[in-house]
Design a protein around this motif. Structure first.
Motif, short mmCIF file in Angstrom:
data_model
loop_
_atom_site.label_atom_id
_atom_site.label_comp_id
_atom_site.label_asym_id
_atom_site.label_seq_id
_atom_site.Cartn_x
_atom_site.Cartn_y
_atom_site.Cartn_z
N ARG A 51 18.16 21.03 69.26
CA ARG A 51 17.56 20.95 70.59
C ARG A 51 16.14 21.47 70.56
NH1 ARG A 51 20.80 19.71 74.83
NH2 ARG A 51 23.07 19.76 74.46
N LEU A 52 15.29 20.79 71.33
CA LEU A 52 13.86 21.10 71.30
C LEU A 52 13.54 22.54 71.68
CD1 LEU A 52 12.33 17.84 72.83
CD2 LEU A 52 12.00 18.71 70.52
N GLN A 53 14.22 23.06 72.73
CA GLN A 53 13.90 24.41 73.17
C GLN A 53 14.17 25.44 72.09
OE1 GLN A 53 16.06 22.30 74.64
NE2 GLN A 53 17.74 23.39 75.67
N LYS A 54 15.21 25.20 71.27
CA LYS A 54 15.51 26.12 70.18
C LYS A 54 14.45 26.03 69.09
CE LYS A 54 19.09 27.44 66.89
NZ LYS A 54 20.44 27.14 66.33
N ILE A 55 14.03 24.81 68.78
CA ILE A 55 13.00 24.64 67.75
C ILE A 55 11.71 25.32 68.17
CG2 ILE A 55 11.57 22.96 66.52
CD1 ILE A 55 13.84 20.94 66.82
N ILE A 56 11.31 25.11 69.42
CA ILE A 56 10.05 25.69 69.91
C ILE A 56 10.12 27.21 69.90
CG2 ILE A 56 8.54 25.89 71.92
CD1 ILE A 56 9.33 22.99 72.63
N ALA A 57 11.26 27.76 70.35
CA ALA A 57 11.42 29.21 70.37
C ALA A 57 11.38 29.81 68.98
CB ALA A 57 12.72 29.58 71.07
N GLU A 58 12.07 29.15 68.03
CA GLU A 58 12.11 29.67 66.66
C GLU A 58 10.78 29.53 65.94
OE1 GLU A 58 15.41 27.79 64.76
OE2 GLU A 58 16.89 29.12 65.74
N SER A 59 9.92 28.66 66.48
CA SER A 59 8.58 28.53 65.88
C SER A 59 7.70 29.70 66.27
CB SER A 59 7.92 27.23 66.35
OG SER A 59 7.43 27.36 67.68
N GLY B 18 12.74 15.07 77.31
CA GLY B 18 13.38 15.77 78.42
C GLY B 18 14.37 16.79 77.91
N LEU B 19 14.93 17.59 78.84
CA LEU B 19 15.92 18.59 78.47
C LEU B 19 17.13 17.91 77.82
CD1 LEU B 19 15.85 20.97 81.57
CD2 LEU B 19 15.18 21.53 79.22
N GLY B 20 17.59 18.48 76.75
CA GLY B 20 18.72 17.91 76.03
C GLY B 20 18.31 17.10 74.81
N ASP B 21 17.02 16.73 74.73
CA ASP B 21 16.54 15.98 73.57
C ASP B 21 16.52 16.87 72.33
OD1 ASP B 21 16.26 13.85 75.20
OD2 ASP B 21 14.07 13.81 75.21
N LYS B 22 16.65 16.21 71.18
CA LYS B 22 16.68 16.94 69.92
C LYS B 22 15.62 16.38 68.96
CE LYS B 22 21.64 17.96 70.25
NZ LYS B 22 22.97 17.88 69.57
N ALA B 23 15.36 17.14 67.89
CA ALA B 23 14.39 16.70 66.90
C ALA B 23 14.70 17.36 65.57
CB ALA B 23 12.97 17.04 67.35
N LEU B 24 13.99 16.92 64.53
CA LEU B 24 14.13 17.51 63.21
C LEU B 24 12.91 18.40 62.94
CD1 LEU B 24 15.34 14.43 61.13
CD2 LEU B 24 16.69 16.44 61.74
N PRO B 25 13.09 19.71 62.92
CA PRO B 25 11.95 20.60 62.67
C PRO B 25 11.36 20.37 61.29
CG PRO B 25 14.02 21.80 62.52
CD PRO B 25 14.35 20.45 63.06
N GLY B 26 10.05 20.30 61.25
CA GLY B 26 9.37 20.08 59.97
C GLY B 26 9.18 18.62 59.64
N LYS B 27 9.90 17.74 60.34
CA LYS B 27 9.77 16.30 60.10
C LYS B 27 9.17 15.62 61.33
CE LYS B 27 12.26 12.18 58.59
NZ LYS B 27 13.56 11.62 58.13
N ASP B 28 9.82 15.80 62.48
CA ASP B 28 9.26 15.27 63.72
C ASP B 28 8.07 16.11 64.16
OD1 ASP B 28 11.11 13.17 64.09
OD2 ASP B 28 12.58 14.57 64.89
N ILE B 29 7.09 15.45 64.77
CA ILE B 29 5.89 16.15 65.26
C ILE B 29 6.14 16.54 66.71
CG2 ILE B 29 3.43 15.99 65.72
CD1 ILE B 29 3.26 13.90 63.49
N ILE B 30 6.23 17.82 66.94
CA ILE B 30 6.48 18.35 68.29
C ILE B 30 5.18 18.96 68.81
CG2 ILE B 30 7.84 19.97 69.66
CD1 ILE B 30 9.99 19.78 67.46
N ALA B 31 4.81 18.57 70.03
CA ALA B 31 3.56 19.06 70.60
C ALA B 31 3.78 19.52 72.03
CB ALA B 31 2.50 17.95 70.56
N VAL B 32 2.99 20.51 72.44
CA VAL B 32 2.97 21.00 73.82
C VAL B 32 1.57 20.76 74.36
CG1 VAL B 32 3.24 22.97 75.34
CG2 VAL B 32 4.72 22.74 73.35
N ASP B 33 1.49 19.98 75.44
CA ASP B 33 0.19 19.63 76.02
C ASP B 33 -0.72 18.99 74.97
OD1 ASP B 33 1.00 20.63 78.49
OD2 ASP B 33 0.19 22.63 78.07
N GLY B 34 -0.11 18.23 74.06
CA GLY B 34 -0.89 17.52 73.05
C GLY B 34 -1.23 18.33 71.82
#
Length: 244
Positions: free
Chosen positions: A5-13, A38-54
């Protein structure tokens, strides 16, 4: 690798707490591989590019966690950046080679112990409503206080966010037109101490947080900060575990 889940990835970063990450996602400010999520979406940390406000979030396999105690002075807002160009508590945290953020908050006119970390899980545990970690304040009120007001504060009063939980209230000093109280609460509603005092007809002249759970502000001067000692961090973690 299983998606997380995205919120976990962002927090652990270390970018922010899990709760704050959920707010960012709900506000549509988080993107995965350039697409809004949106809430509930997931991603692969280190592989998917996750951005906040770009702005892309950086991930490292191993990261040192920081746990900081700051003596927040009056006049500073508890935020990472202020649109009104007011002084921010993060201006006082220098020399830390990591992005640390405040756990909870103290309003602009309040002072005292404020914690910072880049450990998202730790921050989320402390701020979670089920935590019930005690927070103690030295509160100067005007003009005077009577037994009925003390009883009301101790048993809980109605404020805009609901009735407060029972708390401990001690009179430390009493002079004409001025009383110094020690108040210990086990929740963290917004501006709770001020609203509690206002609810029983008291004006708060000064508000200082002196402890969070087993952590005490001690002799740390306004504007100064230090890392938590291993035994302090261990004691705080133990307090969290007992309250779960």
């Amino acid at each position: 690798m299983e998606k997380i889940r995205l919120q976990k990835i962002i927090a652990e970063s270390g970018y922010c707490s899990r709760r704050k990450a959920e707010e960012l996602i709900a506000q549509g400010r988080v993107q995965v591989n350039g697409r809004p999520c949106g809430l509930g979406d997931k991603a692969l940390p280190g592989k998917d590019i996750i951005a906040v406000d770009g702005e892309s979030i950086a991930f490292t396999k191993k990261k040192r966690m920081y746990y900081i105690m700051l003596h927040k002075p009056r006049g500073y807002v508890t935020t990472m950046k202020d649109e009104l160009d007011r002084k921010c508590v993060t201006d006082l945290i220098d020399g830390i080679p990591a992005r640390v953020y405040p756990i909870g908050r103290l309003d602009k006119n309040s002072e005292g112990l404020l914690l910072f970390t880049n450990d998202g899980k730790f921050a989320n545990d402390i701020m979670h409503p089920s935590c019930h970690i005690s927070k103690t304040y030295r509160v100067t009120v005007r003009p005077d206080i009577n037994d009925d007001q003390l009883t009301a504060l101790s048993e809980g009063v109605e404020i805009d966010s609901g009735k407060t939980r029972p708390c401990t209230v001690l009179v430390l000093d009493k002079q004409p037109g001025r009383v110094v109280l020690q108040m210990t609460i086990h929740e963290g509603k917004k501006r709770q101490i001020r609203k509690m005092c206002e609810a029983v007809g008291l004006e708060v002249a000064r508000l200082k947080r002196t402890s969070v759970g087993p952590l005490k502000l001690g002799m740390l001067k306004p504007g100064e900060y230090r890392e938590l000692k291993p035994d302090e961090l261990r004691a705080l973690r133990n307090a969290l575990a007992k309250n779960k």
